[in-house]
Design a protein around this motif. Structure first.
Motif, PDB file in Angstrom:
ATOM      1  N   GLY A   1      30.266  23.089  24.821  1.00 35.67           N
ATOM      2  CA  GLY A   1      29.733  23.881  23.721  1.00 35.67           C
ATOM      3  C   GLY A   1      28.328  24.339  24.040  1.00 35.67           C
ATOM      4  O   GLY A   1      27.447  23.522  24.320  1.00 35.67           O
ATOM      5  N   LEU A   2      28.101  25.651  23.994  1.00 33.54           N
ATOM      6  CA  LEU A   2      26.813  26.216  24.370  1.00 33.54           C
ATOM      7  C   LEU A   2      25.825  26.285  23.216  1.00 33.54           C
ATOM      8  O   LEU A   2      24.660  26.636  23.409  1.00 33.54           O
ATOM      9  N   GLY A   3      26.274  25.953  22.012  1.00 28.39           N
ATOM     10  CA  GLY A   3      25.428  26.160  20.845  1.00 28.39           C
ATOM     11  C   GLY A   3      25.659  27.541  20.266  1.00 28.39           C
ATOM     12  O   GLY A   3      26.468  28.324  20.766  1.00 28.39           O
ATOM     13  N   PRO A   4      24.945  27.898  19.213  1.00 28.52           N
ATOM     14  CA  PRO A   4      25.235  29.142  18.486  1.00 28.52           C
ATOM     15  C   PRO A   4      24.808  30.424  19.176  1.00 28.52           C
ATOM     16  O   PRO A   4      25.153  31.504  18.709  1.00 28.52           O
ATOM     17  N   GLY A   5      24.048  30.343  20.274  1.00 27.09           N
ATOM     18  CA  GLY A   5      23.728  31.577  20.990  1.00 27.09           C
ATOM     19  C   GLY A   5      22.395  31.593  21.697  1.00 27.09           C
ATOM     20  O   GLY A   5      22.258  32.239  22.736  1.00 27.09           O
ATOM     21  N   VAL A   6      21.385  30.905  21.168  1.00 31.01           N
ATOM     22  CA  VAL A   6      20.111  30.848  21.870  1.00 31.01           C
ATOM     23  C   VAL A   6      20.215  29.821  22.990  1.00 31.01           C
ATOM     24  O   VAL A   6      20.828  28.769  22.834  1.00 31.01           O
ATOM     25  N   THR A   7      19.622  30.125  24.115  1.00 27.68           N
ATOM     26  CA  THR A   7      19.834  29.288  25.292  1.00 27.68           C
ATOM     27  C   THR A   7      19.226  27.904  25.168  1.00 27.68           C
ATOM     28  O   THR A   7      19.694  26.960  25.814  1.00 27.68           O
ATOM     29  N   ASP A   8      18.201  27.736  24.324  1.00 30.22           N
ATOM     30  CA  ASP A   8      17.561  26.423  24.246  1.00 30.22           C
ATOM     31  C   ASP A   8      18.209  25.496  23.235  1.00 30.22           C
ATOM     32  O   ASP A   8      17.699  24.406  22.965  1.00 30.22           O
ATOM     33  N   LEU A   9      19.354  25.893  22.657  1.00 34.08           N
ATOM     34  CA  LEU A   9      20.117  24.976  21.813  1.00 34.08           C
ATOM     35  C   LEU A   9      21.319  24.389  22.550  1.00 34.08           C
ATOM     36  O   LEU A   9      22.170  23.737  21.947  1.00 34.08           O
ATOM     37  N   LEU A  10      21.406  24.612  23.848  1.00 34.22           N
ATOM     38  CA  LEU A  10      22.371  23.898  24.684  1.00 34.22           C
ATOM     39  C   LEU A  10      21.905  22.448  24.821  1.00 34.22           C
ATOM     40  O   LEU A  10      20.721  22.180  25.012  1.00 34.22           O
ATOM     41  N   THR A  11      22.829  21.503  24.711  1.00 33.85           N
ATOM     42  CA  THR A  11      22.439  20.102  24.806  1.00 33.85           C
ATOM     43  C   THR A  11      22.051  19.735  26.232  1.00 33.85           C
ATOM     44  O   THR A  11      22.415  20.417  27.198  1.00 33.85           O
ATOM     45  N   VAL A  12      21.323  18.635  26.350  1.00 35.25           N
ATOM     46  CA  VAL A  12      20.933  18.150  27.677  1.00 35.25           C
ATOM     47  C   VAL A  12      22.177  17.828  28.503  1.00 35.25           C
ATOM     48  O   VAL A  12      22.256  18.137  29.692  1.00 35.25           O
ATOM     49  N   ARG A  13      23.167  17.203  27.879  1.00 32.44           N
ATOM     50  CA  ARG A  13      24.400  16.875  28.602  1.00 32.44           C
ATOM     51  C   ARG A  13      25.122  18.145  29.043  1.00 32.44           C
ATOM     52  O   ARG A  13      25.653  18.220  30.156  1.00 32.44           O
ATOM     53  N   GLY A  14      25.164  19.140  28.161  1.00 29.83           N
ATOM     54  CA  GLY A  14      25.811  20.394  28.524  1.00 29.83           C
ATOM     55  C   GLY A  14      25.151  21.042  29.714  1.00 29.83           C
ATOM     56  O   GLY A  14      25.824  21.532  30.632  1.00 29.83           O
ATOM     57  N   LYS A  15      23.837  21.059  29.731  1.00 30.05           N
ATOM     58  CA  LYS A  15      23.096  21.633  30.850  1.00 30.05           C
ATOM     59  C   LYS A  15      23.399  20.868  32.140  1.00 30.05           C
ATOM     60  O   LYS A  15      23.631  21.478  33.196  1.00 30.05           O
ATOM     61  N   ARG A  16      23.432  19.541  32.059  1.00 34.59           N
ATOM     62  CA  ARG A  16      23.687  18.730  33.239  1.00 34.59           C
ATOM     63  C   ARG A  16      25.092  18.980  33.785  1.00 34.59           C
ATOM     64  O   ARG A  16      25.287  19.102  35.001  1.00 34.59           O
ATOM     65  N   ARG A  17      26.062  19.101  32.902  1.00 30.43           N
ATOM     66  CA  ARG A  17      27.430  19.370  33.353  1.00 30.43           C
ATOM     67  C   ARG A  17      27.557  20.754  33.969  1.00 30.43           C
ATOM     68  O   ARG A  17      28.253  20.937  34.972  1.00 30.43           O
ATOM     69  N   LEU A  18      26.911  21.735  33.381  1.00 30.64           N
ATOM     70  CA  LEU A  18      26.974  23.084  33.940  1.00 30.64           C
ATOM     71  C   LEU A  18      26.462  23.114  35.372  1.00 30.64           C
ATOM     72  O   LEU A  18      27.025  23.775  36.242  1.00 30.64           O
ATOM     73  N   LYS A  19      25.396  22.403  35.610  1.00 28.89           N
ATOM     74  CA  LYS A  19      24.803  22.405  36.944  1.00 28.89           C
ATOM     75  C   LYS A  19      25.636  21.615  37.953  1.00 28.89           C
ATOM     76  O   LYS A  19      25.537  21.847  39.160  1.00 28.89           O
ATOM     77  N   SER A  20      26.480  20.679  37.461  1.00 25.59           N
ATOM     78  CA  SER A  20      27.209  19.808  38.383  1.00 25.59           C
ATOM     79  C   SER A  20      28.567  20.354  38.805  1.00 25.59           C
ATOM     80  O   SER A  20      29.095  19.969  39.847  1.00 25.59           O
ATOM     81  N   VAL A  21      29.164  21.266  38.007  1.00 22.53           N
ATOM     82  CA  VAL A  21      30.511  21.732  38.305  1.00 22.53           C
ATOM     83  C   VAL A  21      30.491  22.834  39.358  1.00 22.53           C
ATOM     84  O   VAL A  21      29.455  23.446  39.634  1.00 22.53           O
ATOM     85  N   ASP A  22      31.673  23.094  39.937  1.00 26.03           N
ATOM     86  CA  ASP A  22      31.793  24.109  40.985  1.00 26.03           C
ATOM     87  C   ASP A  22      32.009  25.520  40.432  1.00 26.03           C
ATOM     88  O   ASP A  22      31.622  26.501  41.055  1.00 26.03           O
ATOM     89  N   VAL A  23      32.669  25.609  39.281  1.00 26.32           N
ATOM     90  CA  VAL A  23      32.945  26.916  38.690  1.00 26.32           C
ATOM     91  C   VAL A  23      32.844  26.799  37.173  1.00 26.32           C
ATOM     92  O   VAL A  23      33.199  25.775  36.595  1.00 26.32           O
ATOM     93  N   VAL A  24      32.330  27.858  36.541  1.00 28.32           N
ATOM     94  CA  VAL A  24      32.161  27.898  35.094  1.00 28.32           C
ATOM     95  C   VAL A  24      32.910  29.111  34.551  1.00 28.32           C
ATOM     96  O   VAL A  24      32.591  30.261  34.895  1.00 28.32           O
ATOM     97  N   TYR A  25      33.901  28.876  33.714  1.00 26.02           N
ATOM     98  CA  TYR A  25      34.691  29.959  33.125  1.00 26.02           C
ATOM     99  C   TYR A  25      34.125  30.325  31.760  1.00 26.02           C
ATOM    100  O   TYR A  25      33.813  29.460  30.946  1.00 26.02           O
ATOM    101  N   SER A  26      34.030  31.627  31.516  1.00 26.85           N
ATOM    102  CA  SER A  26      33.502  32.128  30.248  1.00 26.85           C
ATOM    103  C   SER A  26      34.523  33.051  29.591  1.00 26.85           C
ATOM    104  O   SER A  26      35.129  33.887  30.263  1.00 26.85           O
ATOM    105  N   PRO A  27      34.715  32.935  28.265  1.00 27.79           N
ATOM    106  CA  PRO A  27      35.674  33.800  27.577  1.00 27.79           C
ATOM    107  C   PRO A  27      35.075  35.084  27.014  1.00 27.79           C
ATOM    108  O   PRO A  27      35.773  35.845  26.352  1.00 27.79           O
ATOM    109  N   GLY A  28      33.782  35.318  27.243  1.00 24.64           N
ATOM    110  CA  GLY A  28      33.206  36.528  26.672  1.00 24.64           C
ATOM    111  C   GLY A  28      31.773  36.751  27.095  1.00 24.64           C
ATOM    112  O   GLY A  28      31.132  35.910  27.732  1.00 24.64           O
ATOM    113  N   ARG A  29      31.252  37.926  26.702  1.00 23.80           N
ATOM    114  CA  ARG A  29      29.918  38.360  27.126  1.00 23.80           C
ATOM    115  C   ARG A  29      28.819  37.433  26.623  1.00 23.80           C
ATOM    116  O   ARG A  29      27.893  37.079  27.360  1.00 23.80           O
TER     117      ARG A  29
END
Length: 221
Positions: A7-35
């Motif tokens: 979950g990225l939060g409602p849209g502003v980049t600084d409402l992403l959780t610390v865990r979310g940020k850490r997982r994003l950086k650790s994975v090999d590919v990130v799939y997005s469903p929209g702009r």
């Protein structure tokens, strides 16, 4: 390996959780469903790690099922060989496309491990923008309100997907509610709008929600 629903939060980049940020950086590919979700994810991962999945804006069950199956078939091999992520605005388990993908993977690719990383939802963060204080013990109900529908009954309602604000407003007022609309809350590339006037939100924006409270609602003692 694991597919992380983040979950990225409602849209502003600084409402992403610390865990979310850490997982994003650790994975090999990130799939997005929209702009919008891609824009937030791109603040934390390079474009080379981002992949797009297409989901049609339709209610046709056959088209939707085909899209979920196509997405699952693309995601599964990568999640079997390495860690991957599927990002979504808000929270992955609250009215999210991720739920459909998760169910399809469970049914057709049961060997894919899935882990959810919760996110801040606009439907929980709305109170800080609309100035609403929900006291302990107060009941609050979440309902969908597309196409001018206006679910009524509970003293306090959060309505999301308000795509015909004037009609929804008219029905709620007639049923004894005061209504406040919020559009594009916590989206730093968009203009946030908060208004009690339904004519301010007549453009059928999918990202409009409303808070409705009965005029005779009493706070818990």
């Amino acid at each position: 390996m694991t597919l992380y629903g983040i979950g990225l939060g409602p849209g502003v980049t600084d409402l992403l959780t610390v865990r979310g940020k850490r997982r994003l950086k650790s994975v090999d590919v990130v799939y997005s469903p929209g702009r919008l979700s891609r824009r937030v994810a791109a603040e934390y991962v390079p474009d080379s790690k981002l992949g797009d999945l297409e989901f049609p804006m339709t209610t046709d069950p056959n088209e939707l099922q085909a899209a979920w199956q196509t997405a699952a078939a693309e995601v599964a091999p990568n999640a079997q060989d390495a860690d991957a992520a599927f990002v979504t605005l808000g929270d992955p388990c609250i009215y999210s496309t991720f739920g459909h993908l998760w169910r399809t993977l469970s049914d057709q690719h049961p060997d894919v491990d899935v882990e959810v990383v919760p996110g801040v939802s606009s439907m929980t963060a709305f109170a800080s923008v609309l100035g609403v204080d929900i006291d302990a013990g107060a009941e609050l109900t979440l309902r969908e309100a597309t196409g001018g529908t206006a679910p009524i009954g509970p003293d306090r309602l959060i309505l999301f997907k308000v795509t015909d604000a004037p009609t929804t407003h008219k029905k709620l007022v007639e049923a004894g509610y005061d209504v406040t609309f919020g559009r594009r809350l916590f989206m730093d590339t968009e203009e946030t709008l908060v208004s009690n006037d339904p004519t301010d939100v007549t453009d059928r924006d999918y990202y409009t929600l409303a808070y409705a409270e009965k005029r005779n609602a009493t706070d818990p003692e």
